[in-house]
Design a protein around this motif. Structure first.
Motif, PDB file in Angstrom:
ATOM      1  N   UNK A 175       0.812  -1.225   0.000  1.00 39.64           N
ATOM      2  CA  UNK A 175       0.000   0.000   0.000  1.00 39.64           C
ATOM      3  C   UNK A 175       0.838   1.265   0.000  1.00 39.64           C
ATOM      4  N   UNK A 176       1.893   1.270   0.801  1.00 35.15           N
ATOM      5  CA  UNK A 176       2.728   2.468   0.949  1.00 35.15           C
ATOM      6  C   UNK A 176       3.498   2.837  -0.306  1.00 35.15           C
ATOM      7  N   UNK A 177       3.505   1.937  -1.314  1.00 32.75           N
ATOM      8  CA  UNK A 177       4.263   2.177  -2.549  1.00 32.75           C
ATOM      9  C   UNK A 177       3.335   2.485  -3.731  1.00 32.75           C
ATOM     10  N   UNK A 178       2.131   2.951  -3.421  1.00 34.32           N
ATOM     11  CA  UNK A 178       1.092   3.130  -4.446  1.00 34.32           C
ATOM     12  C   UNK A 178       1.609   3.846  -5.698  1.00 34.32           C
ATOM     13  N   UNK A 179       2.403   4.886  -5.530  1.00 31.13           N
ATOM     14  CA  UNK A 179       2.909   5.627  -6.695  1.00 31.13           C
ATOM     15  C   UNK A 179       4.434   5.504  -6.799  1.00 31.13           C
ATOM     16  N   UNK A 180       4.976   4.514  -6.119  1.00 24.84           N
ATOM     17  CA  UNK A 180       6.438   4.421  -6.006  1.00 24.84           C
ATOM     18  C   UNK A 180       6.941   3.056  -6.479  1.00 24.84           C
ATOM     19  N   UNK A 181       6.443   2.626  -7.648  1.00 27.58           N
ATOM     20  CA  UNK A 181       6.780   1.283  -8.130  1.00 27.58           C
ATOM     21  C   UNK A 181       8.236   1.167  -8.571  1.00 27.58           C
ATOM     22  N   UNK A 182       8.873   2.309  -8.869  1.00 20.01           N
ATOM     23  CA  UNK A 182      10.278   2.300  -9.305  1.00 20.01           C
ATOM     24  C   UNK A 182      11.096   3.179  -8.364  1.00 20.01           C
ATOM     25  N   UNK A 183      12.236   2.688  -7.913  1.00 18.07           N
ATOM     26  CA  UNK A 183      13.150   3.479  -7.088  1.00 18.07           C
ATOM     27  C   UNK A 183      13.603   4.710  -7.876  1.00 18.07           C
ATOM     28  N   UNK A 184      13.695   5.852  -7.211  1.00 16.46           N
ATOM     29  CA  UNK A 184      14.236   7.032  -7.901  1.00 16.46           C
ATOM     30  C   UNK A 184      13.359   8.245  -7.723  1.00 16.46           C
ATOM     31  N   UNK A 185      13.713   9.324  -8.438  1.00 18.20           N
ATOM     32  CA  UNK A 185      13.011  10.597  -8.223  1.00 18.20           C
ATOM     33  C   UNK A 185      11.622  10.661  -8.862  1.00 18.20           C
ATOM     34  N   UNK A 186      11.313   9.736  -9.782  1.00 22.24           N
ATOM     35  CA  UNK A 186      10.070   9.840 -10.545  1.00 22.24           C
ATOM     36  C   UNK A 186       9.009   8.868 -10.005  1.00 22.24           C
ATOM     37  N   UNK A 187       7.774   9.308 -10.036  1.00 22.24           N
ATOM     38  CA  UNK A 187       6.671   8.462  -9.582  1.00 22.24           C
ATOM     39  C   UNK A 187       6.108   7.638 -10.739  1.00 22.24           C
ATOM     40  N   UNK A 188       5.883   6.364 -10.487  1.00 27.48           N
ATOM     41  CA  UNK A 188       5.237   5.484 -11.470  1.00 27.48           C
ATOM     42  C   UNK A 188       4.213   4.642 -10.724  1.00 27.48           C
ATOM     43  N   UNK A 189       3.056   4.404 -11.354  1.00 32.48           N
ATOM     44  CA  UNK A 189       2.011   3.635 -10.672  1.00 32.48           C
ATOM     45  C   UNK A 189       2.384   2.159 -10.564  1.00 32.48           C
ATOM     46  N   UNK A 190       1.705   1.466  -9.655  1.00 29.31           N
ATOM     47  CA  UNK A 190       1.907   0.024  -9.518  1.00 29.31           C
ATOM     48  C   UNK A 190       1.291  -0.716 -10.695  1.00 29.31           C
ATOM     49  N   UNK A 191       1.794  -1.927 -10.933  1.00 33.29           N
ATOM     50  CA  UNK A 191       1.293  -2.757 -12.028  1.00 33.29           C
ATOM     51  C   UNK A 191       0.955  -4.145 -11.491  1.00 33.29           C
ATOM     52  N   UNK A 192      -0.308  -4.534 -11.636  1.00 37.66           N
ATOM     53  CA  UNK A 192      -0.724  -5.863 -11.173  1.00 37.66           C
ATOM     54  C   UNK A 192      -0.035  -6.950 -12.001  1.00 37.66           C
ATOM     55  N   UNK A 193       0.141  -6.671 -13.300  1.00 34.80           N
ATOM     56  CA  UNK A 193       0.812  -7.658 -14.162  1.00 34.80           C
ATOM     57  C   UNK A 193       2.248  -7.900 -13.727  1.00 34.80           C
ATOM     58  N   UNK A 194       2.911  -6.828 -13.307  1.00 34.45           N
ATOM     59  CA  UNK A 194       4.312  -6.977 -12.909  1.00 34.45           C
ATOM     60  C   UNK A 194       4.412  -7.726 -11.580  1.00 34.45           C
ATOM     61  N   UNK A 195       3.479  -7.451 -10.672  1.00 33.26           N
ATOM     62  CA  UNK A 195       3.466  -8.177  -9.397  1.00 33.26           C
ATOM     63  C   UNK A 195       3.274  -9.679  -9.647  1.00 33.26           C
ATOM     64  N   UNK A 196       2.421  -9.979 -10.602  1.00 31.75           N
ATOM     65  CA  UNK A 196       2.145 -11.386 -10.923  1.00 31.75           C
ATOM     66  C   UNK A 196       3.386 -12.041 -11.543  1.00 31.75           C
ATOM     67  N   UNK A 197       4.052 -11.293 -12.430  1.00 29.22           N
ATOM     68  CA  UNK A 197       5.265 -11.840 -13.044  1.00 29.22           C
ATOM     69  C   UNK A 197       6.335 -12.111 -11.983  1.00 29.22           C
ATOM     70  N   UNK A 198       6.504 -11.160 -11.072  1.00 28.53           N
ATOM     71  CA  UNK A 198       7.477 -11.354  -9.998  1.00 28.53           C
ATOM     72  C   UNK A 198       7.185 -12.606  -9.197  1.00 28.53           C
ATOM     73  N   UNK A 199       5.918 -12.826  -8.906  1.00 24.56           N
ATOM     74  CA  UNK A 199       5.533 -13.996  -8.109  1.00 24.56           C
ATOM     75  C   UNK A 199       5.875 -15.299  -8.831  1.00 24.56           C
ATOM     76  N   UNK A 200       5.885 -15.265 -10.163  1.00 22.68           N
ATOM     77  CA  UNK A 200       6.266 -16.464 -10.929  1.00 22.68           C
ATOM     78  C   UNK A 200       7.780 -16.610 -11.008  1.00 22.68           C
ATOM     79  N   UNK A 201       8.486 -15.501 -10.890  1.00 22.13           N
ATOM     80  CA  UNK A 201       9.946 -15.556 -11.026  1.00 22.13           C
ATOM     81  C   UNK A 201      10.645 -16.042  -9.752  1.00 22.13           C
ATOM     82  N   UNK A 202      10.076 -15.724  -8.584  1.00 25.04           N
ATOM     83  CA  UNK A 202      10.775 -16.007  -7.325  1.00 25.04           C
ATOM     84  C   UNK A 202      11.072 -17.503  -7.143  1.00 25.04           C
TER      85      UNK A 202
END
Lengths: 211, 211
Positions: free
Chosen positions: B117-144
């Motif tokens: 929740x706390x990373x709602x607009x902070x999906x990428x480290x750094x100065x710029x805000x990017x929204x979260x991606x459900x697809x990317x979360x799902x991909x990560x879960x398959x990669x681990x």
């Protein structure tokens, strides 16, 4: 010693420019990524990461990943240092090379690997298949302009990416700027510092020899 | 010299274990990521990448990124090498550290940063805000799970991640295994080699001192 190579792709190009700058010649073996030869069982036994470039030493040791290969050669051939000379320089080269990789090369790859037809099930480098993500391609497309802007700012006060000396950080930044053309992105007009630096480093013989 | 730190987070932990292994003590300044202090303008002027850890040298040079900081210290304090001794070892450490980072730490971050929740607009480290991606979360879960399996295989024939010596590659792999707990993932039962290695390196005083 053999370098497994596919000079058309951006990652091998990083190593090829590095080797040309240092004047190192190595026997090459082509791994045709278009034919997915990096996934052949024989190659995978040598390089479980299934990517190029990969360096096979005479004792059979296999070193993959750009960082692995350039650190091997920098330690074996320290003349013409491209990873910095002092502790301070070494730290700055690693820092800026990493930022160019993370925010340049990987952001562009987020677009390319998640939209190119030939990468339908190959969104992630390596032995495992993962589907493409439209959300990730969109995120990458938003990140690329910020990469250009951030590096333009860095080059306002610095002759080269890591400071006042040419290094591996310049190589990865240059290759990223050229890789961006694959997704029809280019350095914006307003990024004058980055454009001037790009024109300058593009003239280096090692870069021209590895287009 | 000052190290800007937030020891609760996985990236600072990588540097903290590295420094403890080498017996290096540094003055610390806490940057509270929960309060988003890494985005404060004063800190951003020093570290445009807006992350921790970051090392400020006495001459004002600021070096961020784990790779930047550990290469600075390895060159300044070469005793107790953690980035390899020979060219071959140096290549192997960089290779395996990079693979642990890309396929371990970043895959877990794909889940964490795109779901917390706390990373709602902070999906990428750094100065710029990017929204979260459900697809990317799902991909990560398959990669681990593939990260665990691949490193288990590596440790079938090697005492440590980069070979027969302890290195920075072990530190990043260990921190990734612990970071996985943040997304309720853990080393599977069948990964016996990885589990045995994990238990062994977890007993090191430098690791215990940086839980």
């Amino acid at each position: 010693m053999k370098l497994y190579d596919y000079p058309q792709a951006p990652n091998p190009r990083r190593v090829n420019i590095f080797l040309a700058e240092k004047g190192i010649e190595v026997e090459r073996v082509t791994i045709d990524l278009m034919q997915r030869e990096q996934l052949n069982p024989e190659y995978q036994r040598k390089n479980p990461a299934c990517d190029v470039p990969m360096l096979e030493l005479d004792d059979g040791t296999c070193i993959s990943q750009i960082r692995g290969i350039v650190h091997y050669f920098e330690a074996a051939h320290p003349e013409i240092p491209l990873l910095g000379s002092s502790p301070r320089e070494k730290g700055l080269v690693e820092m800026w090379e990493h930022l160019a990789f993370m925010n340049g090369l990987l952001a562009i790859a987020e677009v390319f690997r998640n939209t190119a037809k030939g990468f339908a099930d190959r969104a992630v480098v390596g032995p495992h298949n993962y589907p493409q993500s439209a959300e990730l391609a969109e995120r990458g497309a938003r990140r690329v302009p910020n990469f250009f802007k951030d590096f333009d700012k860095r080059l306002a006060d610095n002759e080269y990416v890591a400071g006042d000396f040419y290094s591996m950080a310049d190589i990865t930044t240059l290759v990223s700027c050229d890789f961006a053309k694959w997704i029809k992105a280019e350095i914006p007009e307003e990024c004058g510092n980055l454009r001037a630096w790009y024109d300058r480093v593009s003239e280096r013989p090692a870069v021209k020899a590895n287009p």
